[in-house]
Design a protein around this motif. Structure first.
Motif, PDB file in Angstrom:
ATOM      1  N   UNK A 168       0.815  -1.221   0.000  1.00 34.33           N
ATOM      2  CA  UNK A 168       0.000   0.000   0.000  1.00 34.33           C
ATOM      3  C   UNK A 168       0.847   1.268   0.000  1.00 34.33           C
ATOM      4  N   UNK A 169       2.166   1.145  -0.104  1.00 32.08           N
ATOM      5  CA  UNK A 169       3.016   2.321  -0.011  1.00 32.08           C
ATOM      6  C   UNK A 169       4.005   2.379  -1.174  1.00 32.08           C
ATOM      7  N   UNK A 170       4.721   3.498  -1.257  1.00 30.89           N
ATOM      8  CA  UNK A 170       5.763   3.665  -2.269  1.00 30.89           C
ATOM      9  C   UNK A 170       7.148   3.682  -1.639  1.00 30.89           C
ATOM     10  N   UNK A 171       7.248   3.223  -0.390  1.00 23.92           N
ATOM     11  CA  UNK A 171       8.526   3.274   0.302  1.00 23.92           C
ATOM     12  C   UNK A 171       9.528   2.281  -0.275  1.00 23.92           C
ATOM     13  N   UNK A 172      10.794   2.561  -0.036  1.00 24.18           N
ATOM     14  CA  UNK A 172      11.878   1.685  -0.482  1.00 24.18           C
ATOM     15  C   UNK A 172      11.647   0.258   0.029  1.00 24.18           C
ATOM     16  N   UNK A 173      11.199   0.145   1.281  1.00 24.34           N
ATOM     17  CA  UNK A 173      10.946  -1.172   1.864  1.00 24.34           C
ATOM     18  C   UNK A 173      10.123  -1.010   3.134  1.00 24.34           C
ATOM     19  N   UNK A 174       9.441  -2.082   3.511  1.00 26.03           N
ATOM     20  CA  UNK A 174       8.846  -2.191   4.837  1.00 26.03           C
ATOM     21  C   UNK A 174       9.484  -3.408   5.483  1.00 26.03           C
ATOM     22  N   UNK A 175      10.233  -3.199   6.541  1.00 28.79           N
ATOM     23  CA  UNK A 175      10.963  -4.264   7.221  1.00 28.79           C
ATOM     24  C   UNK A 175      10.263  -4.653   8.523  1.00 28.79           C
ATOM     25  N   UNK A 176      10.576  -5.846   9.009  1.00 25.74           N
ATOM     26  CA  UNK A 176       9.954  -6.369  10.227  1.00 25.74           C
ATOM     27  C   UNK A 176      11.012  -6.717  11.264  1.00 25.74           C
ATOM     28  N   UNK A 177      10.653  -6.554  12.527  1.00 26.16           N
ATOM     29  CA  UNK A 177      11.534  -6.966  13.619  1.00 26.16           C
ATOM     30  C   UNK A 177      10.680  -7.235  14.860  1.00 26.16           C
ATOM     31  N   UNK A 178      11.299  -7.706  15.921  1.00 26.34           N
ATOM     32  CA  UNK A 178      10.584  -8.072  17.143  1.00 26.34           C
ATOM     33  C   UNK A 178      11.299  -7.500  18.368  1.00 26.34           C
ATOM     34  N   UNK A 179      10.545  -7.272  19.420  1.00 24.61           N
ATOM     35  CA  UNK A 179      11.103  -6.738  20.662  1.00 24.61           C
ATOM     36  C   UNK A 179      11.507  -7.856  21.612  1.00 24.61           C
ATOM     37  N   UNK A 180      10.970  -9.063  21.444  1.00 26.97           N
ATOM     38  CA  UNK A 180      11.275 -10.146  22.384  1.00 26.97           C
ATOM     39  C   UNK A 180      11.249 -11.499  21.690  1.00 26.97           C
ATOM     40  N   UNK A 181      12.076 -12.418  22.195  1.00 25.59           N
ATOM     41  CA  UNK A 181      12.135 -13.823  21.813  1.00 25.59           C
ATOM     42  C   UNK A 181      12.573 -14.046  20.368  1.00 25.59           C
ATOM     43  N   UNK A 182      11.806 -13.547  19.409  1.00 26.11           N
ATOM     44  CA  UNK A 182      12.056 -13.842  17.992  1.00 26.11           C
ATOM     45  C   UNK A 182      13.068 -12.866  17.386  1.00 26.11           C
ATOM     46  N   UNK A 183      13.662 -13.287  16.305  1.00 24.50           N
ATOM     47  CA  UNK A 183      14.573 -12.452  15.532  1.00 24.50           C
ATOM     48  C   UNK A 183      13.999 -12.207  14.145  1.00 24.50           C
ATOM     49  N   UNK A 184      14.409 -11.097  13.473  1.00 29.72           N
ATOM     50  CA  UNK A 184      15.411 -10.136  13.913  1.00 29.72           C
ATOM     51  C   UNK A 184      14.939  -9.252  15.064  1.00 29.72           C
ATOM     52  N   UNK A 185      15.864  -8.911  15.931  1.00 32.00           N
ATOM     53  CA  UNK A 185      15.550  -8.020  17.047  1.00 32.00           C
ATOM     54  C   UNK A 185      15.355  -6.593  16.539  1.00 32.00           C
ATOM     55  N   UNK A 186      14.923  -5.724  17.426  1.00 33.86           N
ATOM     56  CA  UNK A 186      14.751  -4.314  17.062  1.00 33.86           C
ATOM     57  C   UNK A 186      16.083  -3.715  16.616  1.00 33.86           C
ATOM     58  N   UNK A 187      17.145  -4.002  17.366  1.00 34.75           N
ATOM     59  CA  UNK A 187      18.458  -3.484  16.988  1.00 34.75           C
ATOM     60  C   UNK A 187      18.880  -3.999  15.614  1.00 34.75           C
ATOM     61  N   UNK A 188      18.641  -5.275  15.366  1.00 33.57           N
ATOM     62  CA  UNK A 188      18.989  -5.848  14.068  1.00 33.57           C
ATOM     63  C   UNK A 188      18.158  -5.231  12.949  1.00 33.57           C
ATOM     64  N   UNK A 189      16.911  -4.963  13.222  1.00 36.45           N
ATOM     65  CA  UNK A 189      16.043  -4.336  12.228  1.00 36.45           C
ATOM     66  C   UNK A 189      16.514  -2.945  11.865  1.00 36.45           C
ATOM     67  N   UNK A 190      16.910  -2.176  12.878  1.00 38.27           N
ATOM     68  CA  UNK A 190      17.413  -0.821  12.630  1.00 38.27           C
ATOM     69  C   UNK A 190      18.709  -0.866  11.818  1.00 38.27           C
ATOM     70  N   UNK A 191      19.598  -1.778  12.159  1.00 42.01           N
ATOM     71  CA  UNK A 191      20.858  -1.910  11.430  1.00 42.01           C
ATOM     72  C   UNK A 191      20.602  -2.350   9.988  1.00 42.01           C
ATOM     73  N   UNK A 192      19.610  -3.187   9.775  1.00 38.48           N
ATOM     74  CA  UNK A 192      19.278  -3.611   8.417  1.00 38.48           C
ATOM     75  C   UNK A 192      18.802  -2.414   7.586  1.00 38.48           C
ATOM     76  N   UNK A 193      18.031  -1.543   8.183  1.00 41.31           N
ATOM     77  CA  UNK A 193      17.575  -0.353   7.458  1.00 41.31           C
ATOM     78  C   UNK A 193      18.755   0.494   7.007  1.00 41.31           C
TER      79      UNK A 193
END
Length: 342
Positions: A168-193
């Motif tokens: 629904x958007x024109x953005x370069x990407x929409x990425x996913x991450x998680x705050x607990x248990x699952x990966x990628x973590x929030x930190x990993x998600x930010x670094x991926x961006x």
């Protein structure tokens, strides 16, 4: 004509503000449907418990209790905790019928909520550029953060929602991450961006209400923005009292009343085995139980069918009955990039 009784089940938070937000939300639902008797309870960390909520419904004269979870995806709480509480209630109140509804799940209206939260996102970095020098959509990445857990179904549903948002958007990407248990973590998600070349990152929490995780999320994103002044970082809000969330819950209530829910776990041998193991660790029937759990626990049943896709379910989904919590102890595991527990 006797009012039909709905029991809305929220998660519960150590931060009372989050519990009050849920109560306010259910009060608005009740005002929207005055023909129904609507009660509210919590899985943990707040009162009344599910057992306490059911007791209120029965004391109010309910012959049928329609249990509707205020849960985003079908993970451990939906597949295990609430059904176990219903099982206990069936034994305590054999004359009462219980009908179980569905979680919110993946819906287009959830995408619309995220789009609204993107438009309302607040910049965290100080701009040293003219206001006319805005970052183009093709240089912008949206990072959506989910709660995360041990259940593959719930984690994959979250990824599906993020994909629908990207459509629904024109953005370069929409990425996913998680705050607990699952990966990628929030930190990993930010670094991926950053690795993908984002000049602007809009970070959205896909959480229902405020709580421990929301506060940790806000702190981490603020730290990231400070450490990377070369990137514009905007922070979105959680779902909260969005009118479309009320629409989705109202729809779940109606389909439960009409018997159109599809996750009947009454005869699930997998859940029975999980329940035996689970019973030794939890006492959700106790009011305000306030229990504490060990680090990064999983509560999956230890039996031969644990990872067998042909374990005998007649359900529309194959689920693992994992048990996920909003516990502080599980958060550092994902934040530090430890292996995902499945």
């Amino acid at each position: 004509m006797t009012q039909k009784t709905i029991l809305l089940v929220g998660h519960g938070s150590r931060i009372e503000e989050g519990n009050e937000e849920l109560r306010s939300f259910t009060a608005q639902l009740a005002a929207r449907k005055p023909e129904l008797n609507i009660e509210t309870c919590f899985i943990e960390l707040a009162s009344p418990s599910i057992a306490g909520g059911i007791e209120r419904c029965v004391a109010g004269g309910a012959g049928v209790v329609y249990v509707v979870p205020i849960i985003l995806f079908a993970a451990g709480h939906f597949k295990l905790d609430i059904p176990l509480a219903i099982d206990q209630a069936k034994r305590k109140y054999p004359e009462v019928e219980f009908v179980y509804g569905r979680p919110v799940g993946v819906q287009e209206r959830a995408v619309d909520i995220l789009l609204d939260r993107i438009s309302e996102a607040v910049p965290l970095t100080l701009r040293d550029k003219p206001m006319t020098d805005t970052v183009a959509a093709e240089d912008t990445i949206v990072l959506v953060m989910g709660r995360g857990g041990s259940d593959p179904d719930a984690n994959s549903d979250f990824y599906k929602l993020a994909r629908l948002l990207w459509e629904h958007t024109a953005y370069k990407s929409v990425e996913s991450c998680f705050i607990a248990i699952a990966r990628p973590s929030l930190n990993e998600g930010l670094e991926r961006c950053l690795a993908l070349g984002a000049r602007k990152i809009v970070v959205l929490p896909y959480l229902l209400f405020t709580g421990v995780l929301m506060k940790q999320f806000t702190e981490r994103v603020a730290e990231f923005a400070t450490a990377h002044p070369e990137v514009e970082v905007e922070l979105g809000s959680y779902i909260g009292n969005h009118p479309l969330l009320a629409d989705m819950l109202a729809e779940r209530i109606e389909e439960t009343l009409e018997g159109k829910s599809f996750a009947n776990c009454d005869n699930c041998r997998y859940r029975d085995a999980a329940g035996l193991h689970h019973h030794h660790h939890h006492h959700h029937g106790e009011e305000g139980h306030g229990h504490d759990h060990g680090y990064g626990h999983n509560h999956q049943p230890h039996h031969a069918d644990e990872h067998d896709p042909h374990h005998g379910h007649d359900h529309h989904h194959r689920h693992s009955h994992a048990h996920d919590h909003e516990h502080d102890e599980s958060v550092p595991a994902a934040a530090s990039g430890s292996p995902k527990e499945l």
